[in-house]
Write a protein that holds these residues in place. Structure first.
Motif, PDB file in Angstrom:
ATOM      1  N   VAL A   1       2.692  19.209  -7.516  1.00 21.52           N
ATOM      2  CA  VAL A   1       1.257  19.031  -7.243  1.00 21.52           C
ATOM      3  C   VAL A   1       0.960  18.923  -5.745  1.00 21.52           C
ATOM      4  O   VAL A   1      -0.169  18.646  -5.361  1.00 21.52           O
ATOM      5  CB  VAL A   1       0.644  17.843  -8.027  1.00 21.52           C
ATOM      6  CG1 VAL A   1       0.775  18.057  -9.517  1.00 21.52           C
ATOM      7  CG2 VAL A   1       1.223  16.523  -7.592  1.00 21.52           C
ATOM      8  N   GLY A   2       1.970  19.133  -4.916  1.00 23.17           N
ATOM      9  CA  GLY A   2       1.739  19.198  -3.484  1.00 23.17           C
ATOM     10  C   GLY A   2       1.775  17.886  -2.727  1.00 23.17           C
ATOM     11  O   GLY A   2       1.264  17.800  -1.610  1.00 23.17           O
ATOM     12  N   VAL A   3       2.400  16.864  -3.316  1.00 20.61           N
ATOM     13  CA  VAL A   3       2.493  15.576  -2.621  1.00 20.61           C
ATOM     14  C   VAL A   3       3.942  15.090  -2.546  1.00 20.61           C
ATOM     15  O   VAL A   3       4.196  13.893  -2.388  1.00 20.61           O
ATOM     16  CB  VAL A   3       1.566  14.501  -3.258  1.00 20.61           C
ATOM     17  CG1 VAL A   3       0.099  14.878  -3.080  1.00 20.61           C
ATOM     18  CG2 VAL A   3       1.896  14.279  -4.732  1.00 20.61           C
ATOM     19  N   GLY A   4       4.870  16.009  -2.615  1.00 20.88           N
ATOM     20  CA  GLY A   4       6.291  15.660  -2.586  1.00 20.88           C
ATOM     21  C   GLY A   4       6.723  14.952  -1.312  1.00 20.88           C
ATOM     22  O   GLY A   4       7.691  14.199  -1.314  1.00 20.88           O
ATOM     23  N   CYS A   5       5.987  15.150  -0.229  1.00 18.60           N
ATOM     24  CA  CYS A   5       6.347  14.492   1.030  1.00 18.60           C
ATOM     25  C   CYS A   5       6.195  12.971   0.960  1.00 18.60           C
ATOM     26  O   CYS A   5       6.733  12.259   1.811  1.00 18.60           O
ATOM     27  CB  CYS A   5       5.518  15.048   2.188  1.00 18.60           C
ATOM     28  SG  CYS A   5       3.741  14.842   1.998  1.00 18.60           S
TER      29      CYS A   5
ATOM     30  N   ALA B   1       5.261   4.083  -3.163  1.00 22.97           N
ATOM     31  CA  ALA B   1       5.052   4.872  -1.947  1.00 22.97           C
ATOM     32  C   ALA B   1       4.380   6.210  -2.255  1.00 22.97           C
ATOM     33  O   ALA B   1       3.503   6.666  -1.508  1.00 22.97           O
ATOM     34  CB  ALA B   1       6.384   5.096  -1.233  1.00 22.97           C
ATOM     35  N   LEU B   2       4.772   6.832  -3.364  1.00 22.51           N
ATOM     36  CA  LEU B   2       4.170   8.101  -3.771  1.00 22.51           C
ATOM     37  C   LEU B   2       2.675   7.918  -4.060  1.00 22.51           C
ATOM     38  O   LEU B   2       1.837   8.679  -3.569  1.00 22.51           O
ATOM     39  CB  LEU B   2       4.888   8.655  -5.004  1.00 22.51           C
ATOM     40  CG  LEU B   2       4.269   9.886  -5.661  1.00 22.51           C
ATOM     41  CD1 LEU B   2       4.270  11.077  -4.709  1.00 22.51           C
ATOM     42  CD2 LEU B   2       5.019  10.215  -6.951  1.00 22.51           C
ATOM     43  N   LEU B   3       2.357   6.909  -4.842  1.00 18.50           N
ATOM     44  CA  LEU B   3       0.955   6.664  -5.186  1.00 18.50           C
ATOM     45  C   LEU B   3       0.146   6.288  -3.946  1.00 18.50           C
ATOM     46  O   LEU B   3      -0.952   6.804  -3.721  1.00 18.50           O
ATOM     47  CB  LEU B   3       0.861   5.562  -6.241  1.00 18.50           C
ATOM     48  CG  LEU B   3       1.522   5.864  -7.589  1.00 18.50           C
ATOM     49  CD1 LEU B   3       1.535   4.623  -8.463  1.00 18.50           C
ATOM     50  CD2 LEU B   3       0.842   7.026  -8.296  1.00 18.50           C
ATOM     51  N   ARG B   4       0.680   5.386  -3.134  1.00 25.71           N
ATOM     52  CA  ARG B   4       0.001   4.937  -1.917  1.00 25.71           C
ATOM     53  C   ARG B   4      -0.200   6.103  -0.946  1.00 25.71           C
ATOM     54  O   ARG B   4      -1.298   6.319  -0.431  1.00 25.71           O
ATOM     55  CB  ARG B   4       0.786   3.828  -1.236  1.00 25.71           C
ATOM     56  CG  ARG B   4       0.168   3.361   0.097  1.00 25.71           C
ATOM     57  CD  ARG B   4       1.002   2.292   0.761  1.00 25.71           C
ATOM     58  NE  ARG B   4       1.143   1.112  -0.064  1.00 25.71           N
ATOM     59  CZ  ARG B   4       0.205   0.179  -0.206  1.00 25.71           C
ATOM     60  NH1 ARG B   4      -0.935   0.303   0.414  1.00 25.71           N
ATOM     61  NH2 ARG B   4       0.419  -0.868  -0.969  1.00 25.71           N
ATOM     62  N   GLY B   5       0.859   6.865  -0.697  1.00 21.61           N
ATOM     63  CA  GLY B   5       0.758   7.994   0.228  1.00 21.61           C
ATOM     64  C   GLY B   5      -0.255   9.024  -0.245  1.00 21.61           C
ATOM     65  O   GLY B   5      -1.025   9.570   0.553  1.00 21.61           O
ATOM     66  N   THR B   6      -0.244   9.289  -1.546  1.00 20.93           N
ATOM     67  CA  THR B   6      -1.197  10.252  -2.099  1.00 20.93           C
ATOM     68  C   THR B   6      -2.618   9.748  -1.923  1.00 20.93           C
ATOM     69  O   THR B   6      -3.503  10.497  -1.480  1.00 20.93           O
ATOM     70  CB  THR B   6      -0.889  10.530  -3.582  1.00 20.93           C
ATOM     71  OG1 THR B   6       0.446  11.027  -3.691  1.00 20.93           O
ATOM     72  CG2 THR B   6      -1.858  11.547  -4.169  1.00 20.93           C
ATOM     73  N   LEU B   7      -2.861   8.487  -2.223  1.00 22.06           N
ATOM     74  CA  LEU B   7      -4.214   7.936  -2.076  1.00 22.06           C
ATOM     75  C   LEU B   7      -4.654   7.877  -0.617  1.00 22.06           C
ATOM     76  O   LEU B   7      -5.823   8.138  -0.309  1.00 22.06           O
ATOM     77  CB  LEU B   7      -4.300   6.542  -2.690  1.00 22.06           C
ATOM     78  CG  LEU B   7      -4.462   6.512  -4.197  1.00 22.06           C
ATOM     79  CD1 LEU B   7      -4.391   5.084  -4.712  1.00 22.06           C
ATOM     80  CD2 LEU B   7      -5.782   7.144  -4.615  1.00 22.06           C
TER      81      LEU B   7
END
Length: 131
Positions: free
Chosen positions: A45-49, A62-68
């Motif tokens: 979905v383009g948020v792998g970084c 970290a994934l959820l926080r970074g995406t938000l």
């Protein structure tokens, strides 16, 4: 520019990460074809970084926080794809998603300020009921 999360959102993200923990594995062998994990979903979905190496729950946080904070426009796609992948993954693990898994998820998402219609669909929730 970083959109800092409020304390309420940060607290909800911590709860969301804890709840999503058993939805999918954190990683897997890179050689496995078709293996699904939080990492593969994030990349799709383009948020792998925003997926970081380490312990699983902090990585989900970290994934959820970074995406938000950086790609808020991809948050719905991320959550829906995690659920979509979890339906198949958990079925294979003989631990299928249940209606209460989605109801709890919905409550946590509301705390972050989101309500995704697909997850509130009563037919979808009913389809998760075990016979």
């Amino acid at each position: 520019m970083i959109a800092r999360l409020s304390l309420r959102e940060s607290n909800a993200i911590a709860g969301l990460a804890k709840h999503l923990y058993d939805f999918l594995p954190g990683s897997g062998n890179a050689g496995w074809k078709g293996h699904v994990s939080f990492k593969s979903v994030a990349e799709a979905v383009g948020v792998g970084c925003y997926w970081q190496q380490g312990s699983k729950e902090p990585m989900i946080t970290a994934l959820l926080r970074g995406t938000l904070e950086h790609r808020r426009d991809r948050f719905e796609a991320l959550v829906l794809e995690v659920v979509r992948a979890a339906i198949t993954y958990r079925q294979k693990q003989q631990n299928p998603l249940r209606p209460d898994d989605i109801e709890i998820l919905n409550g946590l998402l509301v705390e972050v300020g989101f309500k995704f219609p697909e997850l509130w669909d009563s037919d979808f929730i009913a389809s998760l009921r075990l016979d």
